[in-house]
Design an enzyme around this catalytic site. Structure first.
Site, PDB file in Angstrom:
ATOM      1  N   GLY A  11       0.788  -1.226   0.000  1.00  0.00           N
ATOM      2  CA  GLY A  11       0.000   0.000   0.000  1.00  0.00           C
ATOM      3  C   GLY A  11       0.820   1.276   0.000  1.00  0.00           C
ATOM      4  N   CYS A  23     -28.334 -10.225 -14.518  1.00  0.00           N
ATOM      5  CA  CYS A  23     -27.850  -9.881 -15.856  1.00  0.00           C
ATOM      6  C   CYS A  23     -28.833 -10.383 -16.910  1.00  0.00           C
ATOM      7  CB  CYS A  23     -26.474 -10.494 -16.073  1.00  0.00           C
ATOM      8  SG  CYS A  23     -25.906 -10.379 -17.788  1.00  0.00           S
ATOM      9  N   CYS A  79     -26.761 -13.271 -19.086  1.00  0.00           N
ATOM     10  CA  CYS A  79     -26.304 -14.553 -18.530  1.00  0.00           C
ATOM     11  C   CYS A  79     -27.015 -14.910 -17.243  1.00  0.00           C
ATOM     12  CB  CYS A  79     -24.788 -14.531 -18.301  1.00  0.00           C
ATOM     13  SG  CYS A  79     -24.273 -13.629 -16.822  1.00  0.00           S
ATOM     14  N   CYS A 108     -23.816  -7.692 -17.324  1.00  0.00           N
ATOM     15  CA  CYS A 108     -22.518  -7.742 -16.649  1.00  0.00           C
ATOM     16  C   CYS A 108     -21.557  -6.733 -17.266  1.00  0.00           C
ATOM     17  CB  CYS A 108     -21.875  -9.114 -16.813  1.00  0.00           C
ATOM     18  SG  CYS A 108     -22.736 -10.476 -16.024  1.00  0.00           S
ATOM     19  N   CYS A 115     -19.401 -12.783 -18.560  1.00  0.00           N
ATOM     20  CA  CYS A 115     -20.757 -12.901 -19.097  1.00  0.00           C
ATOM     21  C   CYS A 115     -20.778 -13.850 -20.307  1.00  0.00           C
ATOM     22  CB  CYS A 115     -21.265 -11.517 -19.490  1.00  0.00           C
ATOM     23  SG  CYS A 115     -23.043 -11.443 -19.778  1.00  0.00           S
TER      24      CYS A 115
HETATM   25 ZN   LIG Z   1     -23.905 -11.452 -17.596  1.00  0.00          ZN
END
Ligand SMILES: [Zn+2]
Lengths: 299, 211
Positions: free
Chosen positions: A39, A248, A251, A273, A279
């Site tokens: 970081g 979605c 999908c 997506c 997807c």
């Molecule tokens: Zn999707």
């Protein structure tokens, strides 16, 4: 000079992966220190790249220092492999490193990304390279680098907490939805780059190596595998990720980050997506499965 | 725009009447492969990370020590060599192939190359970085006899899923208590890459070690 691959690349007018070896060594040393102080932003002497800032020059320099002839490179922008930015970076590495490219998260050994972490879980040994436009999480609070360096040095992050809490006072919630600051390894405050806060939990305890490159500011930082990454929050307002009511449209996923799309000129909308490889893979799996219920008609 | 690497010579060369061992056969791809191994070693501490190629190393360096030097060292990295490393052909080899300044001061060294760990200076004698620039610290490359035959230690920290059992052989008795003191300086502190034969093992400053 001995013959061989090096010569071939020099014949093209540039070194393998564009950067000269001295610049690669300098970036490589910075990458090892970045992994050793999770970081913390390591300053590095960046090289001017043949792309304008804003096109991921920091990420490109990190990828160029890491990539080798056996790698499979995936480049995404907002989760998609086929946007202008992703395509031009992929072509750049095909030209200067003759490297194999893929859209598959599963197959890729290096993934350079802008604005998303893939939905498909990453594995050990994979390298995720983030393009970072503004590496300093404290920049809005304190524009002077001399001061932010001190704040990081002494872990003085109270001002950041106060800023987030002002949101809670004004809006009843933390308004920040992307580039959401997180504490890495219990010590350094880090900008995760403009990924949606939805992706923040994926950074924590990830088996892969996460490297961040900021070209204009010339900083490199890292999250090693299996490292704690805590998004800032408050006892009365715990950190939460975005959620969607539906799934979605292509999908059927109920777990991925969804983008709203306008589908016709009457303003009809659907959610799909943002991660196109995820997807597409789900749609292909659904199409080849005997019980085909996940693939929507829009596929 | 053309950027050509200033690759070091790859042929054996003569220096002061003696023949120097070559550097990398392919300076670009060998350095990339060795760097990738050092990246993996630093990202996953406590694992034995073998190099996928081998090198003719100058005495008293092991192949992994030599490869790591060619990969990471250059004129920008003042390096300190322990007495044993200075006595062999390694010093002139390093000067020739890496073009680096060899220095006597541990406190300003970016790298320390150690081939005789029993005579290692105490860890606090190396650069631990500045509070605002903790990256400006010494990376110690310590060549050891074995990663598996020494006293058992348990490592935890970033890069290690739960814990890692490591048994490095040939370290001085005070090494792990010095390592605890190094941890107290965090985010300052030295980092270590151990080498053994043709393999690496990373020990970044974040790692807690139970001896
Ligand atoms: Zn999707």
């Amino acid at each position: 000079m001995s013959a061989g691959t090096t010569m071939n690349h020099s014949d093209n007018g540039y070194n393998f992966a564009y950067l000269d070896e001295q610049t690669k060594r300098m970036i490589r040393r910075s990458l090892l220190k970045a992994l050793s102080i999770p970081g913390y932003q390591v300053p590095f002497g960046g090289r001017e790249m043949p792309l304008a800032y804003g096109w991921g020059t920091g990420g490109i320099q990190v990828t160029a220092a890491v990539i080798g002839p056996d790698d499979w490179l995936k480049v995404i922008d907002q989760g998609a492999d086929d946007t202008t930015n992703a395509v031009s970076i992929r072509r750049f590495f095909q030209t200067v490193a003759d490297v194999a490219v893929t859209e598959s998260t599963e197959v890729a050994t290096i993934i350079q990304t802008r604005h998303r972490i893939p939905e498909t879980p990453l594995k050990e040994g994979q390298v995720l390279v983030y393009q970072v436009p503004q590496p300093e999480p404290l920049q809005k609070i304190e524009p002077r680098e001399t001061e932010t360096r001190k704040m990081h040095a002494y872990a003085e992050y109270g001002a950041m907490q106060v800023t987030l809490y002002e949101d809670v006072a004004h809006f009843g919630r933390i308004a920040k939805t992307y580039d959401y600051p997180a504490i890495v390894n219990g010590r350094h405050l880090m900008s995760p780059s403009p990924i949606p806060k939805f992706d923040n939990p994926k950074m924590e305890n990830n088996p892969a190596i996460q490297l961040f490159g900021a070209g204009r500011e010339k900083r490199i930082y890292a999250v090693p595998p299996y490292t704690s990454v805590r998004s800032l929050d408050f006892d009365d307002h715990p950190f939460e990720v975005q959620t969607w009511k539906g799934s979605c449209a292509l999908c059927g996923s109920t777990t991925s980050y969804l983008d709203e799309m306008i589908t016709d000129d009457r303003g009809s909308r659907m959610f799909v997506c943002s991660d196109t490889d995820f997807c597409n893979t789900r749609q292909a799996e659904a199409a080849s499965a005997p019980d085909d219920k996940a693939a929507g008609e829009d596929a | 725009m053309t950027v050509i690497s200033s690759a070091p010579s790859m042929r054996p060369v003569s220096s002061g009447g003696t023949s120097l061992k070559p550097g990398f056969a392919d300076p670009v791809f060998d350095a990339q492969g060795v760097f990738r191994a050092s990246l993996v070693a630093t990202a996953y501490p406590g694992r034995i990370v073998p190099l996928d190629r081998t090198f003719a190393a100058p005495r008293p360096f092991s192949p992994a020590t030599a490869a790591l030097c060619l990969t990471l060292l250059d004129f920008e990295t003042p390096a300190w060599l322990d007495r044993q490393a200075q006595s062999g052909e390694a010093a002139s080899w390093l000067r020739f192939h890496c073009g680096l300044p060899l220095i006597d001061e541990t406190a300003t060294a970016r790298f320390a190359i150690v081939t005789d760990p029993l005579n290692l200076p105490r860890l606090h004698e190396f650069a631990s970085g500045e509070i605002e620039y903790p990256d400006r610290s010494t990376t110690l490359v310590i060549q050891v006899q074995s990663f598996t035959d020494g006293p058992d230690t348990t490592w935890t920290g970033p890069g290690i899923k739960e814990s890692a059992g490591v048994a490095i052989d040939g370290l001085p008795s005070w090494f792990w208590s010095d390592w605890d003191l190094n941890s107290e300086l965090y985010p300052r502190g030295v980092d270590v890459i151990f080498t053994c034969g043709n393999a690496l093992m990373g020990l970044p400053r974040t790692i807690k070690v139970e001896a």
